[in-house]
Write an enzyme that holds these catalytic residues in place. Structure first.
Site, PDB file in Angstrom:
ATOM      1  CB  SER A 135      -0.860   0.008   1.266  1.00 13.09           C
ATOM      2  OG  SER A 135      -1.524   1.250   1.400  1.00 13.09           O
ATOM      3  CE1 TYR A 147      -4.162  -2.278   5.278  1.00 15.75           C
ATOM      4  CE2 TYR A 147      -3.706   0.039   4.848  1.00 15.75           C
ATOM      5  CZ  TYR A 147      -3.969  -1.233   4.379  1.00 15.75           C
ATOM      6  OH  TYR A 147      -4.044  -1.470   3.031  1.00 15.75           O
TER       7      TYR A 147
END
Ligand SMILES: NC(=O)c1ccc[n+]([C@@H]2O[C@H](COP(=O)([O-])OP(=O)(O)OC[C@H]3O[C@@H](n4cnc5c(N)ncnc54)[C@H](OP(=O)(O)O)[C@@H]3O)[C@@H](O)[C@H]2O)c1
Length: 224
Positions: A135, A147
């Site tokens: 990501s 995350y």
């Protein structure tokens, strides 16, 4: 003979879009996620194989690869894409309670590692390709965001696996999307500019369809 691609996290979002595009480009697709219903529907649409699987469970991931090879006789590409986010804060009570952090870490980091471990012997036989979904959050700072730290781990994982694969014929690519319009985005980011899952699928196929001597190390993709 048709090439074979496993897609984890194929029940929706980026994984489903990539499976659809891969099938259009001639791949046999094997679809993995925990929810059997959406997988079966997509497998019927794409004439693929649905294998319900929790990527954080080693026996299930081993079985995913074994069933793929039993059914299609080969494995050329693995898209290790399963993952999700829960919002977190270290300083305040905001976000998910710590009991919910564990499964996210196990899915995003341990799950990606297990997928690579199970697949690499078959990928090596086929001079194959491992693509991991990291990501943009795995290369920048997000205050209080666990995350993001799991995706930093995926960044390191991809680099370390690639280093081990040098000379083996296996290619390893890391995909780092910014915000994508899927079920996986937090409600507070709903109004921000987004990529579509199809945009990301095109980037995956770009890496995969390069000549065998070309390794696309990383692709960072953001909404313009
Ligand atoms: N959307 C974004 O803005 C964005 C940006 C950058 C990176 N990403 C990454 O892109 C990947 C795909 O996410 P998405 O945005 O497409 O979200 P999504 O639509 O929610 O898809 C996530 C997929 O992962 C599967 N999954 C979750 N936990 C799993 C587990 N333990 N075992 C197997 N499958 C599991 C889900 O299916 P089940 O729930 O049925 O298991 C689903 O198929 C993730 O790694 C995510 O972190 C997303």
């Amino acid at each position: 003979m048709q090439q074979v691609m496993i897609v984890t996290g194929a029940s929706g979002g980026i994984g489903a879009a990539t499976a659809r595009l891969a099938a259009q480009r001639g791949f046999r697709v094997v679809l993995a996620a925990r929810s059997a219903g959406p997988l079966e529907a997509l497998a019927a649409e794409l004439d693929g194989l649905a294998v319900p699987c929790d990527v954080a469970q080693w026996p299930q991931v081993r079985d995913l690869v074994a069933r793929t090879v039993d059914r299609f006789g080969r494995l050329d590409v693995v898209f290790a894409n399963a993952g999700y986010s829960v919002s977190t804060s270290f300083r305040t009570e905001a976000g998910a309670p710590p009991e919910q952090w564990r499964d996210m870490v196990l899915t995003n980091v341990y799950g990606a590692a297990l997928t690579a471990k199970a697949a690499l012997p078959e990928l090596q036989r086929a001079n194959g390709h491992l693509v991991l979904t990291g990501s943009a959050a795995g290369r920048g700072i997000r205050p209080g965001n666990l995350y993001s730290a799991t995706k930093w781990a995926v960044t390191g994982l991809a680099q370390n696996i690639r280093a081990e694969c040098v000379g083996s014929g296996v290619r390893v690519s890391l995909l780092q999307p910014g915000l994508v319009d899927t079920g996986g985005i937090p409600p507070e980011r709903a109004t921000e500019p987004k990529l579509t899952p199809h945009d990301v699928a095109h980037a995956v196929l770009y890496a995969v369809e390069q000549p065998a001597h070309v390794n696309v190390d990383e692709i960072i993709l953001r909404p313009a």
